[in-house]
Design a protein around this motif. Sequence first.
Motif, PDB file in Angstrom:
ATOM      1  N   SER A 131       0.824  -1.206   0.000  1.00  0.00           N
ATOM      2  CA  SER A 131       0.000   0.000   0.000  1.00  0.00           C
ATOM      3  C   SER A 131       0.855   1.253   0.000  1.00  0.00           C
ATOM      4  O   SER A 131       0.540   2.234  -0.694  1.00  0.00           O
ATOM      5  N   ARG A 132       1.942   1.236   0.762  1.00  0.00           N
ATOM      6  CA  ARG A 132       2.806   2.420   0.806  1.00  0.00           C
ATOM      7  C   ARG A 132       3.493   2.641  -0.541  1.00  0.00           C
ATOM      8  O   ARG A 132       3.613   3.781  -1.018  1.00  0.00           O
ATOM      9  N   TRP A 135       0.836   3.989  -2.911  1.00  0.00           N
ATOM     10  CA  TRP A 135       0.504   5.379  -2.543  1.00  0.00           C
ATOM     11  C   TRP A 135       1.618   6.318  -2.973  1.00  0.00           C
ATOM     12  O   TRP A 135       1.372   7.399  -3.512  1.00  0.00           O
ATOM     13  N   SER A 140      -4.137   6.767  -4.547  1.00  0.00           N
ATOM     14  CA  SER A 140      -4.632   7.281  -3.268  1.00  0.00           C
ATOM     15  C   SER A 140      -5.973   6.680  -2.864  1.00  0.00           C
ATOM     16  O   SER A 140      -6.367   6.794  -1.700  1.00  0.00           O
ATOM     17  N   SER A 145      -3.674  12.263  -0.997  1.00  0.00           N
ATOM     18  CA  SER A 145      -2.644  11.840  -1.935  1.00  0.00           C
ATOM     19  C   SER A 145      -1.249  12.122  -1.379  1.00  0.00           C
ATOM     20  O   SER A 145      -1.095  12.857  -0.397  1.00  0.00           O
ATOM     21  N   ARG A 146      -0.253  11.558  -2.046  1.00  0.00           N
ATOM     22  CA  ARG A 146       1.130  11.828  -1.641  1.00  0.00           C
ATOM     23  C   ARG A 146       1.412  13.327  -1.701  1.00  0.00           C
ATOM     24  O   ARG A 146       2.009  13.876  -0.766  1.00  0.00           O
TER      25      ARG A 146
END
Length: 221
Positions: A131-132, A135, A140, A145-146
């Motif tokens: 997930s990371r 992302w 997202s 969002s990032r």
Amino acid sequence: MNHSPTQPGREDPDSRAVMAPPAPGAITLARHGRPDADRTVRINAKGYGEWWANYDRVGLREDSKPPRDLIEAVKKADILLASTLPRAIATAHAVAEPERIETLPIFVEAPLPPPPLPGLFLKPPTWGVLSRIAWWLGYSGGTESRREAEVRAESAADHLVQTAASGAEVLLFAHGWFNRMLRPALKRRGYDCVVDGGDSYWSYRRYEPVQSRVDGADPGR
């Protein structure tokens, strides 16, 4: 016209030295303790979304105790801040009186929306890594969002630096990834990491203003 000498016991206004502003204080970023969540279950993407939502609601495991070095760091701090998530608040309460702690939502963790990968049943730590990565690359899933989190990290760094500007020692109880996002933001504001405690639960990093160290001041006071 003759000027009378300064009367005894009175300071000559022209002789007053200009006081230098105080050196900015140090900033410490602490990660929370181990949350009370089951990491052994195998779940799909939807299940991980639910697992993460619950993770944001839980406190710490009963056997998760603060280390001595963090307790000592808290004793030195003038101002204590924390994320509004329960695991960060529980961490702060484990080492300091609740009335000393100010909680702010700007310090909450960056989201971990699971990517849509049907048919996969994985443990939460594995979902967390996937997930990371997703992302960070732009997925997202309708959450922050990032780019939005990076903007928030810049604002959070501004708040920390402004809080420490008067010379106060500041300690923040927050989260692993968001603390990581604060690192470059603090560096851009003239702070260097002088104590690196890693990324495990209860760990912390201490940052001091570069100029204060060059000038010979003691940011840790």
